[in-house]
Design a protein around this motif. Structure first.
Motif, PDB file in Angstrom:
ATOM      1  N   PRO A  76       0.815  -1.184   0.000  1.00 39.37           N
ATOM      2  CA  PRO A  76       0.000   0.000   0.000  1.00 39.37           C
ATOM      3  C   PRO A  76       0.862   1.252   0.000  1.00 39.37           C
ATOM      4  O   PRO A  76       1.964   1.268   0.541  1.00 39.37           O
TER       5      PRO A  76
ATOM      6  N   HIS B 247      -4.899   8.266  -6.684  1.00 38.13           N
ATOM      7  CA  HIS B 247      -5.498   7.554  -5.558  1.00 38.13           C
ATOM      8  C   HIS B 247      -6.832   8.170  -5.149  1.00 38.13           C
ATOM      9  O   HIS B 247      -7.767   7.444  -4.793  1.00 38.13           O
TER      10      HIS B 247
ATOM     11  N   TRP C 277      -6.429  -5.087   0.399  1.00 43.35           N
ATOM     12  CA  TRP C 277      -6.978  -4.169  -0.600  1.00 43.35           C
ATOM     13  C   TRP C 277      -8.415  -4.489  -1.014  1.00 43.35           C
ATOM     14  O   TRP C 277      -9.182  -3.591  -1.340  1.00 43.35           O
TER      15      TRP C 277
ATOM     16  N   ARG D 132      -1.556  -1.169  -8.219  1.00 43.15           N
ATOM     17  CA  ARG D 132      -1.175  -0.232  -7.162  1.00 43.15           C
ATOM     18  C   ARG D 132       0.110   0.507  -7.517  1.00 43.15           C
ATOM     19  O   ARG D 132       0.264   1.692  -7.204  1.00 43.15           O
TER      20      ARG D 132
ATOM     21  N   ASP E 227       0.585   4.461  -7.655  1.00 43.38           N
ATOM     22  CA  ASP E 227       1.589   5.062  -6.779  1.00 43.38           C
ATOM     23  C   ASP E 227       2.612   5.902  -7.531  1.00 43.38           C
ATOM     24  O   ASP E 227       3.231   6.788  -6.943  1.00 43.38           O
TER      25      ASP E 227
END
Length: 403
Positions: A4, A34, A215, A390, A394
């Motif tokens: 995460p 996000h 998640w 992810r 990110d």
């Protein structure tokens, strides 16, 4: 391995972005992605409010993300909001996709997940991989990856990376399988064998399963939990404050090779009396007097539901062995929850009573709650694919640089 997002640290890289103007811009691009992924569809003004930047700054970032194919405009927001309606933004259902793959003892699986988290393509091949040399297995997996990527490309998706879940210890380089006892693999560099679908990450299946739970688990687990899963072997992963506890060499979580009876049967790892020899799928089948088949969990669950006492006894014994092994982990780590995933999830009605009884009797503090994953055996594959997604969220600029 991706995790995460943490401020200034895009998942999958392990590197903090530099404290420069460019580094700050990349962090802000990630914050926009996000926000829209978690809360969208959102207008530019709503995004600005969520992340604390000016609307002008957000508009510049959004324009780049749209140009790169990561966000799309859906048209005017729904009526009822104060002020002039803005154009609603959503994460694109086209463009980059996460490709996840799983090498199991008895199967290979691949799926493609878009940035919205939807599985858009998948493929599975069944067959025994134990004892096969890595080369032919990886060649077969690579063919399956090509098939899934081709299906995804017909949906206007392109691979942003490939993450592979394996039943074994993986070095911190994220590509070398140090030891996979149930495959009989040692020091196997998957990076040298696979070149499909962009950047490659390899990790233990239990780690990917735990991240999927974090998640996608619909609140079954908190940000601090111990995830336990089983197929032929048994793996575990510890999640603390939303991140994996890996250990100094990256090998944390080998619960299946914790001895529950030191004078018990020999294990492929070289030890004796390991948990896997009492609670792994094959061990339970042996104790139940059943022959292996394609759907081992389904067979055990069906027989247990029909009242087969030998199967139920085998599952009770497996649950008790799990409880003994988990007691040490719970006493040491004090997690908020233990989550059962993989095959254990499908067999939980018959495992839980003896497992929870052992935990209650042996745990030093109050009994640790035990929850059952809704993802089941899908967890490692979904966790692998979502780890790539992810990583895009990110650090979206990195995806643009590779395009």
């Amino acid at each position: 391995m991706t995790a995460p997002p943490h401020e200034g640290r895009p998942a999958g890289t392990g590197r903090a972005l530099p404290d420069t103007q460019q580094g700050m811009r990349r962090r802000n691009l990630a914050r926009v992605m996000h926000a829209v992924s978690a809360q969208g569809p959102l207008s530019r003004a709503a995004v600005a409010s969520h992340i604390g930047l000016t609307r002008a700054a957000v508009s510049t970032l959004v324009d780049d993300l749209i140009r790169w194919g990561l966000l799309e405009e859906l048209g005017p927001e729904r009526p009822g909001r104060v002020g002039r309606p803005g154009s609603a933004l959503a994460v694109s259902g086209r463009g980059p996709a996460g490709i996840g793959a799983e090498i199991g003892v008895d199967h290979l699986a691949v799926c493609a997940v878009d940035l919205r988290g939807t599985v858009r393509a998948r493929g599975v091949r069944y067959g025994a991989n134990r004892g096969r040399r890595p080369g032919p297995v990886i060649e077969e997996l690579t063919d399956l990856v090509r098939e899934v990527v081709a299906d995804a490309e017909r949906e206007d998706l392109r691979p942003a990376g490939l993450a592979v879940a394996v039943p074994g210890l993986v070095a911190r380089d994220g590509r070398t399988v140090v030891r996979a006892p149930n495959l009989d693999w040692h020091d196997t560099d998957l990076g040298a064998l696979m070149s499909e679908a962009g950047p490659l990450t390899v990790d233990n299946e239990a780690n990917f399963g735990a991240l999927a739970e974090l998640w996608l688990g619909d609140g079954v687990a908190s940000r601090d939990f111990l995830h336990v899963s089983a197929e032929i072997g048994i793996g575990a992963a510890v999640v603390l404050d939303g991140g994996l506890l890996r250990g100094s060499r990256g090998f944390a979580g080998e619960l299946g090779h914790v001895p529950v009876r030191p004078d018990g049967p020999a294990c492929p790892c070289g030890g004796r009396g390991c948990l896997e020899q009492y609670a792994g799928e094959e061990a339970v089948l042996r104790a139940a007097g059943l022959e292996p088949g394609e759907d081992l969990v389904g067979l055990l669950a069906e027989r247990a539901a029909e009242g087969d006492e030998r199967v139920r006894e085998a599952l009770r014994d497996a649950g008790a062995a799990l409880g003994v092994a988990l007691t040490g982990a719970v006493n040491l780590l004090d997690p908020e929850t233990v989550v059962l995933g993989g095959a254990l999830a499908g067999l939980s009605p018959w495992l839980l009573p003896s497992l929870e009884s052992e935990l209650a009797d042996r745990t030093a503090g109050p009994a640790c709650p035990v929850a059952v994953s809704r993802l089941g055996s899908e967890g490692p594959l979904l966790g692998a694919a979502h780890s790539v997604v992810r990583a895009v969220l990110d650090d979206p600029a990195a995806v643009a640089e590779r395009s």
